[in-house]
Design a protein around this motif. Structure first.
Motif, PDB file in Angstrom:
ATOM      1  N   PRO A   1       0.807  -1.220   0.000  1.00 43.51           N
ATOM      2  CA  PRO A   1       0.000   0.000   0.000  1.00 43.51           C
ATOM      3  C   PRO A   1       0.846   1.278   0.000  1.00 43.51           C
ATOM      4  N   VAL A   2       2.014   1.231   0.625  1.00 44.36           N
ATOM      5  CA  VAL A   2       2.883   2.420   0.630  1.00 44.36           C
ATOM      6  C   VAL A   2       3.366   2.718  -0.786  1.00 44.36           C
ATOM      7  N   LEU A   3       3.683   1.700  -1.544  1.00 44.57           N
ATOM      8  CA  LEU A   3       4.104   1.891  -2.930  1.00 44.57           C
ATOM      9  C   LEU A   3       2.972   2.497  -3.761  1.00 44.57           C
ATOM     10  N   ARG A   4       1.759   2.029  -3.546  1.00 43.48           N
ATOM     11  CA  ARG A   4       0.611   2.594  -4.270  1.00 43.48           C
ATOM     12  C   ARG A   4       0.405   4.056  -3.900  1.00 43.48           C
ATOM     13  N   TRP A   5       0.516   4.368  -2.615  1.00 40.46           N
ATOM     14  CA  TRP A   5       0.342   5.737  -2.167  1.00 40.46           C
ATOM     15  C   TRP A   5       1.416   6.649  -2.758  1.00 40.46           C
ATOM     16  N   ARG A   6       2.671   6.231  -2.726  1.00 37.35           N
ATOM     17  CA  ARG A   6       3.758   7.040  -3.279  1.00 37.35           C
ATOM     18  C   ARG A   6       3.618   7.193  -4.790  1.00 37.35           C
ATOM     19  N   ALA A   7       3.168   6.155  -5.467  1.00 42.74           N
ATOM     20  CA  ALA A   7       2.960   6.248  -6.909  1.00 42.74           C
ATOM     21  C   ALA A   7       1.846   7.234  -7.233  1.00 42.74           C
ATOM     22  N   ALA A   8       0.783   7.224  -6.431  1.00 50.59           N
ATOM     23  CA  ALA A   8      -0.315   8.171  -6.642  1.00 50.59           C
ATOM     24  C   ALA A   8       0.158   9.599  -6.394  1.00 50.59           C
ATOM     25  N   LEU A   9       0.945   9.808  -5.340  1.00 45.50           N
ATOM     26  CA  LEU A   9       1.481  11.148  -5.086  1.00 45.50           C
ATOM     27  C   LEU A   9       2.398  11.609  -6.216  1.00 45.50           C
ATOM     28  N   GLY A  10       3.221  10.722  -6.713  1.00 45.01           N
ATOM     29  CA  GLY A  10       4.095  11.063  -7.834  1.00 45.01           C
ATOM     30  C   GLY A  10       3.312  11.422  -9.082  1.00 45.01           C
ATOM     31  N   ALA A  11       2.253  10.666  -9.358  1.00 42.95           N
ATOM     32  CA  ALA A  11       1.432  10.945 -10.533  1.00 42.95           C
ATOM     33  C   ALA A  11       0.715  12.280 -10.401  1.00 42.95           C
ATOM     34  N   LEU A  12       0.192  12.585  -9.211  1.00 47.87           N
ATOM     35  CA  LEU A  12      -0.488  13.865  -9.005  1.00 47.87           C
ATOM     36  C   LEU A  12       0.487  15.040  -9.065  1.00 47.87           C
ATOM     37  N   THR A  13       1.688  14.856  -8.537  1.00 50.20           N
ATOM     38  CA  THR A  13       2.704  15.899  -8.626  1.00 50.20           C
ATOM     39  C   THR A  13       3.087  16.164 -10.069  1.00 50.20           C
TER      40      THR A  13
END
Length: 108
Positions: A8-20
């Motif tokens: 889940p941490v990888l998914r969260w970081r990937a989502a933050l990266g995509a939004l950034t």
């Protein structure tokens, strides 16, 4: 894909990266349209130079962070000042070109 599904941490970081990345792309697209429009009339090369100054500020911020992490207290404030100064210096010509466009027009 299995790792992505399990962490889940990888998914969260990937989502933050995509939004950034999306926010960064929207910002620079709008800036390019604004600066190339009739209010400013900047050429593509000038707008590209502004982007390079922004990229230099990003690299300077990364370097300042690494220096601070290593305990370089004397070099870090100077690097931080340069990180704050560079973006301001890059926006100054745009603000002088059409000063009325930088102030919000509030309804009366």
């Amino acid at each position: 894909m299995a790792l992505f599904a399990q962490e889940p941490v990888l998914r969260w970081r990937a989502a933050l990266g995509a939004l950034t990345f999306a926010g960064f792309s929207v910002l620079w697209t709008a800036v390019v349209f604004l600066l190339s429009g009739p209010a400013y009339g900047w050429q593509e090369s000038t707008i590209g130079l502004l982007g390079l100054v922004g990229a230099a500020g990003s690299f300077a911020a990364s370097t300042a962070g690494r220096l601070a992490d290593r305990g370089w207290r004397t070099a870090s404030p100077a690097s931080a000042r340069s990180c704050c100064w560079a973006p301001g210096a890059s926006w100054r010509p745009a603000a002088r070109a059409a000063p009325g466009h930088w102030r919000p027009s509030w309804p009366a």
